[in-house]
Design an enzyme around this catalytic site. Structure first.
Site, PDB file in Angstrom:
ATOM      1  N   LYS A  82       0.821  -1.213   0.000  1.00 52.19           N
ATOM      2  CA  LYS A  82       0.000   0.000   0.000  1.00 52.19           C
ATOM      3  C   LYS A  82       0.856   1.266   0.000  1.00 52.19           C
ATOM      4  O   LYS A  82       1.864   1.340   0.706  1.00 52.19           O
ATOM      5  CB  LYS A  82      -0.917   0.025   1.231  1.00 52.19           C
ATOM      6  CG  LYS A  82      -1.973  -1.075   1.259  1.00 52.19           C
ATOM      7  CD  LYS A  82      -2.861  -0.933   2.483  1.00 52.19           C
ATOM      8  CE  LYS A  82      -3.845  -2.091   2.612  1.00 52.19           C
ATOM      9  NZ  LYS A  82      -4.837  -2.096   1.521  1.00 52.19           N
ATOM     10  N   GLY A 154     -11.173  -2.857   8.484  1.00 49.87           N
ATOM     11  CA  GLY A 154     -10.857  -3.032   9.889  1.00 49.87           C
ATOM     12  C   GLY A 154     -12.043  -3.141  10.815  1.00 49.87           C
ATOM     13  O   GLY A 154     -11.887  -3.079  12.033  1.00 49.87           O
ATOM     14  N   GLY A 215     -14.184  -5.308   5.397  1.00 46.62           N
ATOM     15  CA  GLY A 215     -15.131  -5.891   6.343  1.00 46.62           C
ATOM     16  C   GLY A 215     -15.423  -7.361   6.151  1.00 46.62           C
ATOM     17  O   GLY A 215     -16.276  -7.917   6.846  1.00 46.62           O
ATOM     18  N   SER A 237      -8.162  -7.653   7.994  1.00 50.27           N
ATOM     19  CA  SER A 237      -8.019  -8.062   9.393  1.00 50.27           C
ATOM     20  C   SER A 237      -8.699  -9.393   9.679  1.00 50.27           C
ATOM     21  O   SER A 237      -8.417 -10.033  10.692  1.00 50.27           O
ATOM     22  CB  SER A 237      -8.620  -6.980  10.302  1.00 50.27           C
ATOM     23  OG  SER A 237      -8.204  -5.696   9.912  1.00 50.27           O
TER      24      SER A 237
END
EC number: 4.3.3.6
Length: 295
Positions: A82, A154, A215, A237
Site C-alpha cells: 500500500k 478493519g 469488512g 483483518s
C-alpha cells in the site's frame, strides 16, 4: 501486436490472473507463508492490518521496506503493498523494490487530499478502492488496472462492501442499457471520462476486474461478495485477527472458489473458532470512516 511492459493490456492482464481468488493482508513473512499455503492468489504486505491501524490512530504510512522485502522473499505468489493516496515517492519506492502491485489505499492516511496518483505513469499496476461507478471510472482514467470496493476496513462488518458493490453494479447496468446519446450526460453526472462509459456499453462490463474488500470476516462473507458479482476478495483483518488464522484462511479461500456450494460453506464454517471482533458502522464518526478518504 507486441505487448509492451507497463502497458494497460499487460497490467490489466496481471489482475485478470487473480480473478476468483483471495488476496490476504499480511504483516510478516510467517503470515505470508500461511496465506500462500491456504491458497491465496496474492498477499498485501503492510505493517499493521486495518483494525490495528484504526485502533492506533495517528498517521498510517507505507510499510517499512524491510517488511515488504521479507514478505517478497518468503512467498512465490504476487506481493502487493500500500501507498498513501497521492504519495508519489512512496509509490516510486515500492515500484523500485519490485512489488507486483501497488494499492493506492484509503486505509493509509492520505498524503494529498486533492490529487490521486497518475497511475498510468508507472510500470507497476495499481489497485484502487471505489464506492460507486464514478469513483471507479476516475481511478481507471488515472490508470488503475484493478478495482476493489472500499467497504469499511478493519471493522469485520461487510455491510459497506455490500453497499458499494451493489451500487457499482446497479450503475453499470444503467450505463449498459443507455442509448449512446445519453452517455455524455451520464459521464457529466458521474464525473467520469465519456470514453470509459462508451467502453462499458460496448463491453457490457467494467474494463478491469473489481474485487470486494472492506469488512470481510467469514467464509460466508466472502461467498456473499462473490454471489453479488465480485471478481474476487481482499481479506484484511479478518484472517489474522481471528482465533485460528490458518483455518480461517483455508476456509475463506474454499468459500470464495465454491461460493454457491452452501453445504460446503456450512462445513467450512464449523469449528473455526471466533472470528475477528466486529464494529457497528453507525458507531463510527464520519471522520473515522476510511471509505470517506479520496474522491
Amino acid at each position: 501486436m507486441t505487448k509492451i511492459l507497463g502497458s494497460d493490456p499487460v497490467k490489466r492482464g496481471m489482475a485478470q490472473m487473480q480473478k476468483g481468488g483471495v488476496i490476504m493482508d499480511v504483516v510478516n513473512a510467517e503470515q505470508a507463508r500461511i496465506a500462500e499455503a491456504a491458497g491465496a492468489v496474492a498477499v498485501m504486505a503492510l505493517e499493521r492490518v486495518p483494525s490495528d491501524i484504526r485502533a492506533a490512530g495517528g498517521v498510517a504510512r507505507m510499510a517499512n521496506t524491510t517488511i515488504v522485502r521479507e514478505v517478497m522473499e518468503a512467498v512465490s505468489i504476487p506481493v502487493m503493498a500500500k501507498a498513501r493516496i497521492g504519495h508519489i515517492v512512496e509509490a516510486r519506492v515500492l515500484e523500485a523494490m519490485g512489488v507486483d502491485y501497488i494499492d493506492e489505499s484509503e486505509v493509509l492516511t492520505p498524503a494529498d487530499e486533492e490529487f490521486h496518483l497518475l497511475k498510468s505513469d508507472y510500470t507497476v499496476p495499481f489497485v484502487c478502492g471505489c464506492r460507486d461507478l464514478g469513483e471507479a471510472l476516475r481511478r481507471i482514467g488515472e490508470g488503475a488496472s484493478m478495482l476493489r470496493t472500499k467497504g469499511e476496513p478493519g471493522t469485520g462488518n461487510v455491510v459497506e462492501a455490500v453497499r458499494h458493490l451493489r451500487k457499482v453494479n446497479a450503475q453499470l447496468r444503467k450505463v449498459i442499457n443507455m442509448s449512446h446519446d445519453e452517455l455524455m450526460t451520464e459521464a457529466k453526472y458521474l464525473g467520469a471520462p465519456f470514453e470509459l462509459l462508451l467502453q462499458i456499453k460496448t463491453l457490457g462490463k467494467l474494463p478491469v476486474v473489481n474485487f470486494a474488500a472492506g469488512g470481510i470476516a467469514t467464509p460466508a462473507d466472502a461467498a456473499l461478495m462473490m454471489e453479488l458479482g465480485a471478481d474476487g476478495v481482499f481479506v484484511g483483518s479478518g484472517i489474522f485477527k481471528s482465533e485460528n488464522p490458518e483455518k480461517f484462511a483455508k476456509a475463506i479461500v474454499q468459500a470464495t472458489t465454491h461460493y454457491q456450494d452452501y453445504d460446503l460453506i456450512a462445513r467450512l464454517s464449523a469449528d473455526l473458532g471466533e472470528p475477528m471482533r466486529g464494529v457497528e458502522i453507525s458507531e463510527l464518526a464520519v471522520q473515522d470512516r476510511m471509505q470517506e478518504r479520496g474522491w
